[in-house]
Design a protein around this motif. Structure first.
Motif, short mmCIF file in Angstrom:
data_model
loop_
_atom_site.label_atom_id
_atom_site.label_comp_id
_atom_site.label_asym_id
_atom_site.label_seq_id
_atom_site.Cartn_x
_atom_site.Cartn_y
_atom_site.Cartn_z
N ALA A 129 -3.44 -3.79 -2.74
CA ALA A 129 -4.60 -4.70 -2.70
C ALA A 129 -4.39 -5.82 -1.69
O ALA A 129 -5.35 -6.43 -1.24
CB ALA A 129 -4.87 -5.28 -4.08
N ILE A 130 -3.13 -6.13 -1.41
CA ILE A 130 -2.89 -7.13 -0.36
C ILE A 130 -2.12 -6.49 0.78
O ILE A 130 -1.28 -5.62 0.56
CB ILE A 130 -2.21 -8.42 -0.88
CG1 ILE A 130 -1.10 -8.13 -1.88
CG2 ILE A 130 -3.21 -9.37 -1.51
CD1 ILE A 130 -0.50 -9.36 -2.52
N ASN A 131 -2.47 -6.93 1.96
CA ASN A 131 -1.93 -6.32 3.16
C ASN A 131 -0.41 -6.36 3.21
O ASN A 131 0.20 -7.38 2.93
CB ASN A 131 -2.49 -7.09 4.35
CG ASN A 131 -2.89 -6.14 5.43
OD1 ASN A 131 -2.16 -5.18 5.70
ND2 ASN A 131 -4.05 -6.38 6.02
N ASP A 132 0.20 -5.24 3.62
CA ASP A 132 1.66 -5.16 3.62
C ASP A 132 2.33 -6.19 4.53
O ASP A 132 3.51 -6.48 4.36
CB ASP A 132 2.10 -3.75 4.05
CG ASP A 132 1.83 -2.72 2.96
OD1 ASP A 132 1.51 -3.14 1.84
OD2 ASP A 132 1.95 -1.52 3.24
N ASP A 133 1.57 -6.72 5.50
CA ASP A 133 2.26 -7.66 6.40
C ASP A 133 2.24 -9.11 5.91
O ASP A 133 2.74 -9.99 6.60
CB ASP A 133 1.74 -7.54 7.85
CG ASP A 133 0.24 -7.59 7.91
OD1 ASP A 133 -0.35 -8.03 6.91
OD2 ASP A 133 -0.34 -7.18 8.94
N VAL A 134 1.68 -9.37 4.74
CA VAL A 134 1.73 -10.76 4.25
C VAL A 134 2.71 -10.97 3.09
O VAL A 134 2.76 -12.03 2.50
CB VAL A 134 0.34 -11.33 3.85
CG1 VAL A 134 -0.62 -11.33 5.02
CG2 VAL A 134 -0.27 -10.57 2.68
N TYR A 135 3.46 -9.93 2.74
CA TYR A 135 4.47 -10.14 1.69
C TYR A 135 5.73 -9.38 2.04
O TYR A 135 5.75 -8.59 2.99
CB TYR A 135 3.92 -9.74 0.31
CG TYR A 135 3.64 -8.25 0.19
CD1 TYR A 135 4.62 -7.37 -0.24
CD2 TYR A 135 2.39 -7.74 0.52
CE1 TYR A 135 4.37 -6.01 -0.32
CE2 TYR A 135 2.13 -6.38 0.44
CZ TYR A 135 3.13 -5.54 0.02
OH TYR A 135 2.89 -4.19 -0.06
N ASP A 136 6.77 -9.64 1.29
CA ASP A 136 8.06 -9.03 1.55
C ASP A 136 8.09 -7.63 0.88
O ASP A 136 8.28 -7.51 -0.33
CB ASP A 136 9.15 -9.95 0.97
CG ASP A 136 10.54 -9.45 1.27
OD1 ASP A 136 10.70 -8.25 1.58
OD2 ASP A 136 11.48 -10.26 1.17
N VAL A 137 7.88 -6.62 1.71
CA VAL A 137 7.75 -5.25 1.19
C VAL A 137 9.04 -4.81 0.47
O VAL A 137 9.00 -4.15 -0.56
CB VAL A 137 7.41 -4.26 2.34
CG1 VAL A 137 7.27 -2.84 1.81
CG2 VAL A 137 6.13 -4.66 3.04
N GLU A 138 10.18 -5.24 1.02
CA GLU A 138 11.45 -4.84 0.41
C GLU A 138 11.55 -5.37 -1.03
O GLU A 138 11.91 -4.64 -1.96
CB GLU A 138 12.62 -5.35 1.25
CG GLU A 138 13.95 -4.94 0.64
CD GLU A 138 15.15 -5.27 1.52
OE1 GLU A 138 14.95 -5.76 2.65
OE2 GLU A 138 16.28 -5.04 1.05
N LYS A 139 11.18 -6.65 -1.20
CA LYS A 139 11.24 -7.25 -2.55
C LYS A 139 10.35 -6.49 -3.52
O LYS A 139 10.72 -6.23 -4.66
CB LYS A 139 10.75 -8.71 -2.47
CG LYS A 139 11.84 -9.73 -2.59
CD LYS A 139 11.19 -11.07 -2.88
CE LYS A 139 12.15 -12.20 -2.55
NZ LYS A 139 11.48 -13.51 -2.53
N VAL A 140 9.16 -6.13 -3.03
CA VAL A 140 8.20 -5.43 -3.89
C VAL A 140 8.76 -4.06 -4.30
O VAL A 140 8.69 -3.67 -5.46
CB VAL A 140 6.83 -5.30 -3.18
CG1 VAL A 140 5.93 -4.28 -3.85
CG2 VAL A 140 6.14 -6.66 -3.14
N VAL A 141 9.36 -3.35 -3.33
CA VAL A 141 9.87 -2.01 -3.66
C VAL A 141 11.10 -2.12 -4.57
O VAL A 141 11.26 -1.30 -5.49
CB VAL A 141 10.14 -1.21 -2.37
CG1 VAL A 141 10.92 0.06 -2.66
CG2 VAL A 141 8.81 -0.84 -1.70
N LEU A 142 11.92 -3.14 -4.39
CA LEU A 142 13.07 -3.29 -5.29
C LEU A 142 12.58 -3.59 -6.72
O LEU A 142 13.12 -3.05 -7.69
CB LEU A 142 14.01 -4.39 -4.79
CG LEU A 142 14.77 -4.06 -3.49
CD1 LEU A 142 15.63 -5.24 -3.02
CD2 LEU A 142 15.66 -2.81 -3.63
N THR A 143 11.53 -4.38 -6.83
CA THR A 143 10.95 -4.65 -8.16
C THR A 143 10.36 -3.37 -8.75
O THR A 143 10.52 -3.08 -9.94
CB THR A 143 9.84 -5.74 -8.06
OG1 THR A 143 10.39 -6.86 -7.40
CG2 THR A 143 9.30 -6.14 -9.41
N LEU A 144 9.70 -2.58 -7.89
CA LEU A 144 9.13 -1.31 -8.34
C LEU A 144 10.24 -0.39 -8.86
O LEU A 144 10.09 0.24 -9.91
CB LEU A 144 8.37 -0.64 -7.20
CG LEU A 144 7.85 0.77 -7.46
CD1 LEU A 144 6.81 0.78 -8.58
CD2 LEU A 144 7.22 1.37 -6.20
#
Ligand code: G4P
Length: 287
Positions: free
Chosen positions: A194-209
Protein backbone atom coordinates in the motif's frame (compact mmCIF):
# COMPACT_ATOMS: atom_id res chain seq x y z
CA UNK A 1 9.60 2.31 11.01
CA UNK A 2 10.47 5.63 9.39
CA UNK A 3 8.36 6.61 6.42
CA UNK A 4 8.78 9.75 4.38
CA UNK A 5 5.35 11.17 3.95
CA UNK A 6 4.29 14.57 2.69
CA UNK A 7 1.45 16.45 4.43
CA UNK A 8 0.95 18.64 1.33
CA UNK A 9 -0.11 15.60 -0.70
CA UNK A 10 -2.62 14.61 1.95
CA UNK A 11 -4.19 18.07 2.01
CA UNK A 12 -4.52 18.10 -1.78
CA UNK A 13 -6.01 14.59 -1.87
CA UNK A 14 -8.50 15.55 0.83
CA UNK A 15 -9.57 18.69 -1.04
CA UNK A 16 -10.18 16.71 -4.23
CA UNK A 17 -12.24 14.08 -2.44
CA UNK A 18 -14.37 16.64 -0.62
CA UNK A 19 -15.04 18.36 -3.96
CA UNK A 20 -16.14 15.12 -5.66
CA UNK A 21 -18.19 13.91 -2.72
CA UNK A 22 -20.75 16.63 -3.50
CA UNK A 23 -21.40 14.92 -6.83
CA UNK A 24 -22.32 11.51 -5.46
CA UNK A 25 -24.99 9.79 -3.39
CA UNK A 26 -23.12 6.70 -2.19
CA UNK A 27 -19.49 6.09 -1.25
CA UNK A 28 -17.73 2.76 -1.65
CA UNK A 29 -14.89 2.57 0.86
CA UNK A 30 -12.47 0.09 -0.61
CA UNK A 31 -10.36 -1.78 1.94
CA UNK A 32 -7.80 -4.55 1.64
CA UNK A 33 -9.42 -7.73 3.03
CA UNK A 34 -6.03 -8.74 4.45
CA UNK A 35 -5.84 -5.56 6.53
CA UNK A 36 -9.29 -3.95 6.83
CA UNK A 37 -8.38 -1.90 9.89
CA UNK A 38 -4.95 -0.80 8.69
CA UNK A 39 -6.14 0.09 5.19
CA UNK A 40 -8.97 2.32 6.42
CA UNK A 41 -8.59 6.02 6.98
CA UNK A 42 -10.33 7.24 10.13
CA UNK A 43 -10.89 10.68 8.60
CA UNK A 44 -13.20 9.25 5.97
CA UNK A 45 -16.26 9.75 8.20
CA UNK A 46 -15.45 13.47 8.54
CA UNK A 47 -15.08 13.76 4.80
CA UNK A 48 -18.21 11.90 3.77
CA UNK A 49 -20.35 12.89 6.77
CA UNK A 50 -23.81 11.32 6.57
CA UNK A 51 -23.46 10.08 3.00
CA UNK A 52 -24.43 6.38 2.68
CA UNK A 53 -21.40 4.11 2.50
CA UNK A 54 -20.64 0.52 1.53
CA UNK A 55 -17.48 -1.06 2.93
CA UNK A 56 -15.92 -3.23 0.23
CA UNK A 57 -13.23 -5.73 1.23
CA UNK A 58 -11.20 -6.30 -1.93
CA UNK A 59 -8.45 -8.89 -2.51
CA UNK A 60 -10.45 -11.41 -0.51
CA UNK A 61 -8.75 -14.09 -2.65
CA UNK A 62 -5.55 -13.27 -0.72
CA UNK A 63 -7.06 -13.15 2.77
CA UNK A 64 -7.93 -16.02 5.11
CA UNK A 65 -11.57 -16.86 4.43
CA UNK A 66 -12.62 -17.42 8.07
CA UNK A 67 -11.14 -14.10 9.15
CA UNK A 68 -12.85 -12.27 6.30
CA UNK A 69 -16.13 -13.83 7.49
CA UNK A 70 -15.40 -12.45 10.96
CA UNK A 71 -14.81 -9.00 9.50
CA UNK A 72 -18.12 -9.14 7.61
CA UNK A 73 -19.90 -10.04 10.84
CA UNK A 74 -18.02 -7.34 12.73
CA UNK A 75 -19.05 -4.56 10.33
CA UNK A 76 -22.63 -5.82 10.07
CA UNK A 77 -22.91 -5.76 13.86
CA UNK A 78 -21.97 -2.10 13.63
CA UNK A 79 -24.87 -1.57 11.24
CA UNK A 80 -22.61 -1.07 8.22
CA UNK A 81 -23.22 -2.32 4.69
CA UNK A 82 -20.28 -4.53 3.77
CA UNK A 83 -19.19 -7.01 1.10
CA UNK A 84 -16.10 -9.08 0.40
CA UNK A 85 -15.03 -9.55 -3.20
CA UNK A 86 -12.10 -9.80 -5.53
CA UNK A 87 -11.76 -7.34 -8.36
CA UNK A 88 -9.53 -9.59 -10.47
CA UNK A 89 -11.81 -12.62 -10.83
CA UNK A 90 -14.92 -10.52 -10.23
CA UNK A 91 -16.15 -12.85 -7.50
CA UNK A 92 -18.55 -10.92 -5.24
CA UNK A 93 -18.93 -7.93 -7.56
CA UNK A 94 -22.67 -8.57 -7.93
CA UNK A 95 -23.02 -8.39 -4.14
CA UNK A 96 -21.23 -5.07 -4.22
CA UNK A 97 -23.63 -3.65 -6.80
CA UNK A 98 -26.56 -4.97 -4.73
CA UNK A 99 -25.27 -3.32 -1.58
CA UNK A 100 -24.77 -0.02 -3.40
CA UNK A 101 -28.41 -0.23 -4.49
CA UNK A 102 -29.45 -0.92 -0.90
CA UNK A 103 -27.45 2.11 0.27
CA UNK A 104 -29.07 4.25 -2.42
CA UNK A 105 -32.63 3.09 -1.78
CA UNK A 106 -33.71 5.94 0.55
CA UNK A 107 -32.50 8.46 -2.03
CA UNK A 108 -34.36 6.71 -4.85
CA UNK A 109 -37.52 6.53 -2.77
CA UNK A 110 -37.27 10.20 -1.80
CA UNK A 111 -36.85 11.14 -5.47
CA UNK A 112 -39.81 8.96 -6.45
CA UNK A 113 -41.94 10.59 -3.75
CA UNK A 114 -41.23 13.91 -5.45
CA UNK A 115 -42.29 12.41 -8.75
CA UNK A 116 -38.74 12.17 -10.12
CA UNK A 117 -38.34 8.93 -12.01
CA UNK A 118 -35.07 7.36 -13.21
CA UNK A 119 -32.88 9.72 -11.25
CA UNK A 120 -29.42 8.15 -11.48
CA UNK A 121 -27.69 7.29 -8.24
CA UNK A 122 -24.09 8.37 -8.33
CA UNK A 123 -21.31 6.45 -6.70
CA UNK A 124 -17.67 7.12 -5.93
CA UNK A 125 -14.91 4.75 -4.86
CA UNK A 126 -12.48 5.82 -2.15
CA UNK A 127 -9.41 3.96 -0.98
CA UNK A 128 -5.71 4.08 -0.22
CA UNK A 129 -3.20 3.43 -3.03
CA UNK A 130 -2.99 -0.08 -4.44
CA UNK A 131 -6.15 -1.31 -2.75
CA UNK A 132 -7.64 -2.10 -6.18
CA UNK A 133 -9.61 1.03 -7.13
CA UNK A 134 -8.67 0.94 -10.82
CA UNK A 135 -9.12 -2.83 -11.00
CA UNK A 136 -12.63 -2.48 -9.62
CA UNK A 137 -13.51 0.39 -11.96
CA UNK A 138 -12.19 -1.58 -14.93
CA UNK A 139 -14.16 -4.62 -13.90
CA UNK A 140 -17.36 -2.60 -13.56
CA UNK A 141 -16.62 -0.89 -16.86
CA UNK A 142 -16.36 -4.30 -18.50
CA UNK A 143 -20.01 -5.01 -17.79
CA UNK A 144 -21.20 -1.44 -18.31
CA UNK A 145 -23.63 -0.93 -21.15
CA UNK A 146 -23.64 2.84 -21.40
CA UNK A 147 -21.01 5.41 -20.68
CA UNK A 148 -22.75 8.63 -19.78
CA UNK A 149 -21.54 11.96 -20.99
CA UNK A 150 -20.60 14.86 -18.76
CA UNK A 151 -23.30 17.19 -17.56
CA UNK A 152 -22.09 20.68 -18.44
CA UNK A 153 -21.77 23.05 -15.54
CA UNK A 154 -22.39 20.39 -12.92
CA UNK A 155 -19.89 17.64 -13.54
CA UNK A 156 -17.52 19.16 -16.03
CA UNK A 157 -14.58 16.92 -16.80
CA UNK A 158 -16.09 13.92 -15.05
CA UNK A 159 -16.77 10.58 -16.67
CA UNK A 160 -19.51 8.36 -15.34
CA UNK A 161 -19.89 4.64 -15.90
CA UNK A 162 -23.42 3.29 -15.92
CA UNK A 163 -23.79 0.12 -13.88
CA UNK A 164 -27.02 -1.78 -13.45
CA UNK A 165 -30.27 0.04 -14.12
CA UNK A 166 -29.84 3.17 -12.13
CA UNK A 167 -26.27 3.56 -10.92
CA UNK A 168 -23.50 5.72 -12.26
CA UNK A 169 -19.95 5.35 -11.03
CA UNK A 170 -17.45 8.19 -11.08
CA UNK A 171 -14.58 7.06 -13.29
CA UNK A 172 -11.93 8.70 -11.09
CA UNK A 173 -11.63 7.24 -7.61
CA UNK A 174 -10.69 9.25 -4.54
CA UNK A 175 -7.24 8.46 -3.20
CA UNK A 176 -7.05 8.35 0.56
CA UNK A 177 -3.70 8.52 2.29
CA UNK A 178 -2.75 5.57 4.43
CA UNK A 179 -2.62 6.16 8.17
CA UNK A 180 0.83 5.56 9.49
CA UNK A 181 0.09 5.94 13.15
CA UNK A 182 2.00 2.96 14.48
CA UNK A 183 4.95 0.82 13.44
CA UNK A 184 2.63 -2.17 13.24
CA UNK A 185 0.19 -0.49 10.85
CA UNK A 186 3.06 0.88 8.76
CA UNK A 187 4.50 -2.64 8.50
CA UNK A 188 1.18 -4.07 7.31
CA UNK A 189 0.74 -1.31 4.72
CA UNK A 190 4.29 -1.71 3.47
CA UNK A 191 4.28 -5.49 3.21
CA UNK A 192 0.97 -5.53 1.33
CA UNK A 193 2.22 -2.89 -1.11
CA UNK A 194 0.00 0.00 0.00
CA UNK A 195 2.98 2.30 0.40
CA UNK A 196 5.64 2.72 -2.19
CA UNK A 197 8.73 0.56 -1.69
CA UNK A 198 11.05 3.53 -2.03
CA UNK A 199 9.75 5.39 1.03
CA UNK A 200 10.50 2.74 3.65
CA UNK A 201 13.26 0.35 4.60
CA UNK A 202 12.39 -2.77 2.61
CA UNK A 203 14.95 -4.89 4.47
CA UNK A 204 13.40 -4.06 7.86
CA UNK A 205 9.94 -4.92 6.54
CA UNK A 206 11.07 -8.28 5.15
CA UNK A 207 12.93 -9.17 8.36
CA UNK A 208 9.73 -8.41 10.30
CA UNK A 209 7.77 -10.52 7.81
CA UNK A 210 10.18 -13.40 8.32
CA UNK A 211 9.70 -13.17 12.10
CA UNK A 212 5.93 -13.24 11.62
CA UNK A 213 6.17 -16.22 9.27
CA UNK A 214 8.55 -18.11 11.54
CA UNK A 215 6.33 -17.58 14.58
CA UNK A 216 2.93 -18.17 12.99
CA UNK A 217 3.32 -19.89 9.63
CA UNK A 218 6.35 -22.09 10.21
CA UNK A 219 5.31 -24.81 7.79
CA UNK A 220 4.56 -22.46 4.90
CA UNK A 221 8.05 -21.04 5.29
CA UNK A 222 9.85 -24.37 5.42
CA UNK A 223 7.84 -25.79 2.50
CA UNK A 224 8.24 -22.74 0.25
CA UNK A 225 11.98 -22.43 0.72
CA UNK A 226 12.87 -26.07 1.40
CA UNK A 227 14.26 -25.26 4.84
CA UNK A 228 15.08 -27.92 7.41
CA UNK A 229 13.82 -27.56 10.97
CA UNK A 230 14.83 -26.04 13.26
CA UNK A 231 14.95 -22.79 11.35
CA UNK A 232 17.09 -19.97 12.79
CA UNK A 233 15.58 -17.78 15.51
CA UNK A 234 17.34 -14.76 14.08
CA UNK A 235 15.64 -13.29 10.99
CA UNK A 236 18.91 -12.23 9.36
CA UNK A 237 20.18 -15.80 9.69
CA UNK A 238 16.88 -17.02 8.29
CA UNK A 239 17.25 -14.68 5.31
CA UNK A 240 20.74 -16.10 4.68
CA UNK A 241 19.37 -19.65 4.72
CA UNK A 242 16.72 -18.69 2.17
CA UNK A 243 19.41 -17.01 0.04
CA UNK A 244 21.49 -20.20 0.04
CA UNK A 245 18.49 -22.36 -0.82
CA UNK A 246 17.55 -20.01 -3.65
CA UNK A 247 21.10 -19.66 -4.90
CA UNK A 248 21.07 -15.89 -4.35
CA UNK A 249 24.82 -15.47 -4.41
CA UNK A 250 27.12 -12.88 -5.89
CA UNK A 251 30.56 -13.51 -7.34
CA UNK A 252 32.80 -15.07 -4.72
CA UNK A 253 29.87 -16.79 -3.01
CA UNK A 254 28.69 -13.63 -1.21
CA UNK A 255 25.05 -13.70 -0.22
CA UNK A 256 22.83 -11.38 -2.27
CA UNK A 257 20.54 -10.10 0.48
CA UNK A 258 18.82 -7.56 -1.75
CA UNK A 259 17.72 -10.20 -4.24
CA UNK A 260 16.57 -12.52 -1.45
CA UNK A 261 14.54 -9.71 0.14
CA UNK A 262 12.82 -9.06 -3.20
CA UNK A 263 12.02 -12.75 -3.62
CA UNK A 264 10.42 -13.05 -0.17
CA UNK A 265 8.43 -9.84 -0.59
CA UNK A 266 7.21 -10.81 -4.04
CA UNK A 267 6.29 -14.35 -2.87
CA UNK A 268 4.24 -12.81 -0.08
CA UNK A 269 2.51 -10.32 -2.38
CA UNK A 270 1.80 -12.88 -5.08
CA UNK A 271 0.22 -15.26 -2.58
CA UNK A 272 2.96 -17.87 -2.99
CA UNK A 273 3.24 -18.12 0.78
CA UNK A 274 -0.52 -18.59 1.10
CA UNK A 275 -3.41 -16.39 2.20
CA UNK A 276 -2.85 -13.94 5.02
CA UNK A 277 -5.09 -11.88 7.26
CA UNK A 278 -2.86 -9.53 9.19
CA UNK A 279 -5.70 -7.67 10.95
CA UNK A 280 -8.35 -9.43 12.97
CA UNK A 281 -11.54 -7.71 14.19
CA UNK A 282 -10.87 -5.76 17.39
CA UNK A 283 -13.75 -7.05 19.45
CA UNK A 284 -13.11 -10.64 18.56
CA UNK A 285 -15.40 -11.76 21.36
CA UNK A 286 -18.31 -10.12 19.57
CA UNK A 287 -17.75 -11.94 16.28
P1 G4P B 1 -5.35 1.26 -7.09
O1 G4P B 1 -6.08 1.73 -8.30
O2 G4P B 1 -6.19 1.30 -5.86
O3 G4P B 1 -4.04 1.92 -6.87
O4 G4P B 1 -5.05 -0.31 -7.28
P2 G4P B 1 -4.97 -1.18 -8.63
O5 G4P B 1 -6.33 -1.43 -9.15
O6 G4P B 1 -3.96 -0.58 -9.53
O7 G4P B 1 -4.45 -2.56 -8.04
C1 G4P B 1 -3.20 -2.67 -7.39
C2 G4P B 1 -2.67 -4.08 -7.56
O8 G4P B 1 -3.53 -4.98 -6.87
C3 G4P B 1 -2.63 -4.56 -9.00
O9 G4P B 1 -1.53 -5.45 -9.10
C4 G4P B 1 -3.90 -5.35 -9.12
O10 G4P B 1 -3.82 -6.33 -10.13
C5 G4P B 1 -3.97 -5.99 -7.76
N1 G4P B 1 -5.35 -6.31 -7.37
C6 G4P B 1 -6.42 -5.49 -7.39
N2 G4P B 1 -7.52 -6.13 -6.94
C7 G4P B 1 -7.13 -7.39 -6.63
C8 G4P B 1 -7.82 -8.54 -6.10
O11 G4P B 1 -9.00 -8.52 -5.80
N3 G4P B 1 -7.06 -9.65 -5.91
C9 G4P B 1 -5.74 -9.69 -6.20
N4 G4P B 1 -5.09 -10.83 -5.99
N5 G4P B 1 -5.06 -8.63 -6.71
C10 G4P B 1 -5.75 -7.50 -6.90
P3 G4P B 1 -0.38 -5.24 -10.17
O12 G4P B 1 -0.98 -5.02 -11.51
O13 G4P B 1 0.55 -6.38 -10.01
O14 G4P B 1 0.20 -3.92 -9.78
P4 G4P B 1 1.43 -3.72 -8.83
O15 G4P B 1 1.32 -4.74 -7.74
O16 G4P B 1 2.59 -3.92 -9.73
O17 G4P B 1 1.22 -2.32 -8.35
Amino acid sequence: MDINWFPGHMAKAQRMIVKDIHLVDVIVELLDARIPASSSNPMISDMIQSKPKVIALNKSDMAETEITQKWLKFYRQQGQLVVAFDAISGRGIKDLVNQIEVAARPKIQAAQAKGIKNRPIRVMILGIPNVGKSSLINRLKGSATVRTADKPGVTRGKQWIKIGKNLELLDTPGVLWPKLDSAEVAFKLAVTGAINDDVYDVEKVVLTLLTLLRDNYHERLTVRYGLESPIPEDSEELLKKIALKRGCLRAGGIIDSEKTIRIVLSDFRLGKLGRFSLDIPEQDSLV
